[in-house]
Design an enzyme around this catalytic site. Structure first.
Site, PDB file in Angstrom:
ATOM      1  N   ASP A   2       1.000  -0.914  -0.191  1.00  0.00           N
ATOM      2  CA  ASP A   2      -0.459  -0.221  -0.292  1.00  0.00           C
ATOM      3  C   ASP A   2       0.646   1.812  -0.044  1.00  0.00           C
ATOM      4  OD1 ASP A   2      -2.089   1.823   1.059  1.00  0.00           O
ATOM      5  OD2 ASP A   2      -3.370  -0.201   0.983  1.00  0.00           O
ATOM      6  N   HIS A  19      -3.244   6.043   3.698  1.00  0.00           N
ATOM      7  CA  HIS A  19      -4.249   4.525   3.272  1.00  0.00           C
ATOM      8  C   HIS A  19      -3.336   3.639   4.126  1.00  0.00           C
ATOM      9  CE1 HIS A  19      -6.475   1.714  -0.002  1.00  0.00           C
ATOM     10  NE2 HIS A  19      -7.164   2.931  -0.342  1.00  0.00           N
ATOM     11  N   SER A  60     -11.068  -0.409  -0.358  1.00  0.00           N
ATOM     12  CA  SER A  60      -9.947  -0.570   0.289  1.00  0.00           C
ATOM     13  C   SER A  60     -10.003  -0.650   1.911  1.00  0.00           C
ATOM     14  CB  SER A  60      -9.403   0.714   0.162  1.00  0.00           C
ATOM     15  OG  SER A  60      -8.395   1.197  -1.157  1.00  0.00           O
TER      16      SER A  60
END
Length: 592
Positions: free
Chosen positions: A176, A216, A408
């Protein structure tokens, strides 16, 4: 893969292709966590350069060869205006850089070269040759308190923790934007030794190179394995280890093919049992095999995924957030996102990478309960399983917490369940984990929506259904003789239904602490009376029309059944006493 209807935080052409970065009522992060990633000082920059000087116009290429010795092809790269940035001889993939406009066409004629493809339509950043370390944010502390979040109870992770919270021998890779390893909820489970940056397509093993260049990856990591430490949040598998593989580049969070290849090879070589991939490979939303560059991207990433799986690693990836039917592709208007997107006609031969590669588990997002999240991509034969992806609260850099929505956010729930499966069954293979994920998922019928095709058992919105952490760890029975019935029994209005379990091999009477695990999906549980019926017909009431308008009964009851012979057919009897609300007995069990 951003759902415009929800107000995307990122736009194509500006930032990388997260599979879910939709903020929903974010909690304020501490001031230190809000600071942008600072430029590192020269002392923190890498000395691991290729020896080539960066020049404007430098592009990256995948040069595909037969696996093994690539020395002759490397020589040809150098002789034709290129440099070898990194090489993965085990899978026959070389990452080459060149500023020559004829480089790719020339290399395609070199003996031993099978394919050559540009991985981007923009220049390789100068940072690739001397990458700065990401910022190391100051950490805020959180007061004690660790309430169970709705997404965790939705997949029964809170019940699974009591059975098996996950094993520290199971390692999960977070591929990620990086992970804040010093976050109070992640530090106890973080594996620095196996963490790395794969930005630009080459491993950077310096301490801290794996840190988050966005928010994220840290958010994803918390959903997988935030520690059960009495504060903040708890991940699906709070006992497993996580390692960060930063595949996003700083500044724009692009996930180019060479970065993903580096990440998958690293995962295979470093014993990651599962990897989380909540992105698609930039700059193409879909890679089409009739395009010479995109064909090389497909082949290179596919080889890396197959290599990782051959080493025992299962890849799990997000389906994306365009509310798009991946089984009936028609157009792509988002690519290339690193320059100027154009609208092009595509077919199902064009693949979302790595999501649609063979062997990768593809995850759709649920809303609250058993609904499809409005933004989630779908597709018959494409979606494998579903998980909560709306308003998921998790960790963010600097010791903070916040909410995000997207596939996600659904994907790390599935990754956590896969890690629990691996914890319960040491030595399990990636193929077996895939099969277990399908088997333990709870079926979700199609809603009244013509886009949803297939059966209740497997359809285009939810695949095999929503993952169930408690079932995932149920492969190891609790202490004592354990029996269960996983068959669904419909609970209709003003009707009674019974689900049987036949008990054999238990001597004497049932215990005074007979455990009765009940999982009933039903709106307005105040309608329901739930009884355990012993083999001789004796009735033990477990639930008697309490709970009002609350939904679902997921509870373990203790019954004094010491006067009952253990062997025989026991039944769970559910009586619906009103109209308008229906449901099903999803599963139940007995532990003697």
């Amino acid at each position: 893969m951003l759902a415009a209807t929800l107000g995307a935080a990122l736009t194509f052409g500006a930032s990388g292709a997260f599979a879910g970065t939709l903020p929903v009522a974010p909690s304020p992060a501490p001031a230190a966590a809000k600071a942008p990633a600072a430029a590192a000082s020269p002392a923190s920059r890498s000395a691991a350069s290729t020896g080539a000087a960066w020049v404007a116009g430098t592009r990256a290429y995948l040069v595909i060869t037969a696996p093994g010795d690539s020395s002759s092809v490397r020589s040809a790269i150098a002789a034709n205006g290129g440099t070898v940035f990194s090489a993965y001889d085990a899978i026959g993939v070389i990452v080459a850089h060149s500023a020559s406009s004829t480089f790719a066409a020339t290399l395609r004629g070199v003996p031993g070269v099978q394919q050559v493809g540009a991985t981007r339509t923009s220049d390789v950043p100068a940072d690739a040759y001397n990458p700065a370390l990401p910022a190391d944010p100051a950490q805020a502390s959180t007061p004690a308190g660790e309430p169970v979040r709705a997404d965790m109870s939705q997949i029964k992770a809170d019940q699974a923790w009591a059975v098996n919270p996950g094993s520290p021998s199971v390692k999960v890779g977070i591929l990620d934007t990086g992970v804040d390893d010093r976050h109070q909820d992640l530090a106890p489970n973080f594996d620095a030794a196996d963490s790395v940056s794969c930005a630009y397509g080459k491993p950077d093993t310096r301490a801290g190179a794996w840190r988050d260049v966005d928010t994220h990856g840290t958010h994803v990591a918390g959903t997988v394995a935030a520690a059960k430490n009495g504060r903040g949040v708890v991940g699906v598998a709070p006992g497993v280890k996580i390692a960060a593989v930063r595949v996003a580049e700083p500044g724009n969070s692009f996930f180019f093919a060479e970065n993903t290849i580096c990440g998958f090879v690293w995962a295979g070589d470093h014993g990651f049992k599962v990897t989380n991939n909540s992105y698609y490979t930039d700059p193409w939303q879909f890679n089409c095999p009739d395009n010479i560059d995109q064909a090389a991207i497909i082949e290179g990433v596919k080889r890396a995924q197959e290599y990782a799986e051959s080493k025992g690693s299962l890849q799990i990836a997000a389906a994306g957030n365009e509310n798009y039917d991946l089984a009936h592709k028609t157009t792509d208007s988002a690519s290339p996102n690193d320059s100027t997107p154009v609208t092009r006609t595509i077919t199902n031969a064009c693949l979302d990478i790595p999501t649609e590669l063979p062997g990768v588990v593809t995850v759709a997002a649920n809303g609250t309960g058993v609904t499809k999240a409005s933004f989630s991509n779908y597709g018959q034969g494409v979606i494998d399983v579903a998980a909560p992806g709306s308003n998921v609260y998790s960790t963010v850099p600097g010791g903070g917490y916040g909410s995000k929505s997207g596939t996600s956010m659904a994907t790390p729930h599935v990754v956590g369940v896969a890690a629990l499966i691996a914890s319960a069954e040491p030595g399990i293979t990636p193929a077996q984990i895939r099969a277990r994920l399908a088997a333990q998922a709870n079926d979700i019928a199609c809603p009244s929506d013509s886009r949803c095709t297939g059966t209740t058992a497997n359809n285009s919105f939810f695949g095999e259904g929503q993952v169930d952490a408690l079932r995932a760890v149920g492969t190891t029975p609790p202490p004592g003789a354990y029996f269960e019935n996983l068959t669904d029994f419909a609970v209709n209005d003003n009707a009674t239904v019974e689900s049987p379990i036949t008990v054999t091999g238990v001597s004497g009477n049932a215990p005074a602490t007979l455990k009765v695990g009940v999982d009933i999906k039903h709106t307005y549980i105040g309608d329901l009376k739930v009884d355990l019926v012993a083999p001789d017909g004796t009735v033990y009431t477990l639930h008697n029309r309490s709970g009002g308008s609350a939904d679902n009964i997921a509870q373990t009851y203790t019954v004094n059944a010491s006067s009952e012979v253990a062997n025989g057919t026991w039944k769970l009897r559910v009586n619906d006493n009103a109209a308008s609300d229906t449901g099903k007995i999803d599963a139940w069990n007995l532990t003697f």
